[in-house]
Design a protein around this motif. Structure first.
Motif, short mmCIF file in Angstrom:
data_model
loop_
_atom_site.label_atom_id
_atom_site.label_comp_id
_atom_site.label_asym_id
_atom_site.label_seq_id
_atom_site.Cartn_x
_atom_site.Cartn_y
_atom_site.Cartn_z
N GLU A 1 36.96 33.16 40.28
CA GLU A 1 35.97 33.89 41.08
C GLU A 1 36.62 35.07 41.79
O GLU A 1 36.04 36.15 41.89
CB GLU A 1 35.32 32.95 42.09
N GLU A 2 37.86 34.88 42.29
CA GLU A 2 38.59 35.96 42.94
C GLU A 2 38.88 37.09 41.95
O GLU A 2 38.78 38.27 42.30
CB GLU A 2 39.90 35.46 43.52
N GLY B 1 28.52 32.29 39.89
CA GLY B 1 29.54 31.50 40.59
C GLY B 1 29.60 31.89 42.05
O GLY B 1 29.81 31.05 42.92
N ALA B 2 29.41 33.19 42.35
CA ALA B 2 29.49 33.64 43.73
C ALA B 2 28.33 33.11 44.56
O ALA B 2 28.43 32.95 45.77
CB ALA B 2 29.51 35.17 43.79
N GLY C 1 30.03 35.46 36.65
CA GLY C 1 30.70 35.71 37.91
C GLY C 1 29.75 35.75 39.07
O GLY C 1 29.99 35.18 40.12
N ASN D 1 37.16 37.95 39.30
CA ASN D 1 35.92 38.67 39.04
C ASN D 1 35.57 39.60 40.21
O ASN D 1 35.19 40.76 40.01
CB ASN D 1 34.78 37.68 38.81
N ASP D 2 35.73 39.11 41.44
CA ASP D 2 35.40 39.90 42.62
C ASP D 2 36.30 41.14 42.72
O ASP D 2 35.83 42.24 43.01
CB ASP D 2 35.54 39.07 43.89
#
Length: 265
Positions: free
Chosen positions: A178-179, A262-263, A259, A181-182
């Motif tokens: 997730e990090e 997931g966020a 992504g 993707n961010d």
């Protein structure tokens, strides 16, 4: 004219040709991924672009300036920024102070550091932290931050010199999915807004296929393929030496959706 034009770049170490006649371009507002198996020559290529290694032969032209043989600091002064696989920040200094130090250096104020520097460029530093979503952590020491946040600070540090070209070495190394993707979504937005050219190396093929506008593939020092995600995914030679069948890599839209879902969870 391309922002970065690399022509017939080569580097040998004794009898070993680490990079062998590589040529490619990077345009403003474009994310270009430099990928390949271990030992392909990616790091050597990166270090020549940044000035840490002198090419054996070839040309590196950035915005009309020949970079081959220049020192890293001279390259930085011309507008080439870099982030590293292991984030480079001063852990004992605050997030804000880390960015201020780069701004002070950019304006050549280092000779006056015996004077109080806490207020120098504080507003500009805070604006950069706002861009990367770290303004709320401005007065925390970098050493206590989560690793994904340190990577965001490093991005703000790189942007402090107002680069036109950004070299990112394994930008998502050590980060959770997730990090990753961010961070790459943030990078993509900043590249588009500021029309920065980005060349990045990356081992996560999910990141590469989700965010790169074009890809350059090296193997044993040679460029074996260059093109869009679809072109690289279906390139027989790339599949043979690096990707296998290539069927595990999802299209950009599906990855972006994953992504964002997931966020929200």
């Amino acid at each position: 004219m391309s922002l970065l034009r690399v022509s017939d770049l080569s580097k040998s170490f004794g009898g070993v040709m680490a990079v062998d006649g590589v040529s490619f371009n990077v345009e403003a507002g474009q994310l270009v991924a430099l990928i390949g198996p271990n030992g392909a020559g990616k790091s050597t290529c990166f270090n020549m672009l940044n000035g840490q290694l002198r090419p054996s032969s070839g040309s590196i032209v950035f915005d009309g300036h020949e970079l081959a043989g220049r020192r890293p600091r001279d390259t930085w002064r011309l507008g080439v920024g870099r982030t590293f696989q292991i984030a480079a920040t001063f852990n004992s200094m605050t997030v804000l102070e880390n960015v201020q130090m780069v701004l002070i250096s950019r304006e050549r104020k280092l000779s006056g550091l015996w004077k109080a520097a806490a207020s120098w460029f504080a507003d500009e530093a805070m604006a950069l932290l706002e861009q990367v979503g770290m303004a709320g952590h401005a007065h925390r020491a970098c050493g206590v931050l989560a690793y994904g946040d340190v990577k965001r600070v490093e991005l703000a540090i790189a942007l402090a010199n107002r680069p036109r070209l950004l070299l990112m070495d394994e930008p998502t190394a050590g980060m959770a999915p997730e990090e990753r993707n961010d961070l790459m979504a943030l990078t993509k937005r900043l590249v588009t807004e500021h029309q920065i050219g980005v060349l990045f190396t990356e081992h996560s093929m999910d990141v590469v296929f989700a965010y790169a506008d074009t890809m350059i593939v090296l193997a044993r020092g040679k460029l074996i393929a260059e093109g869009s995600a679809d072109a690289i995914r279906h390139d027989a030679r790339v599949q043979e030496v690096y990707l296998g069948t290539g069927k595990t890599f999802e299209p950009r839209a599906r990855l972006a959706d994953a992504g964002s879902n997931g966020a929200r969870q």
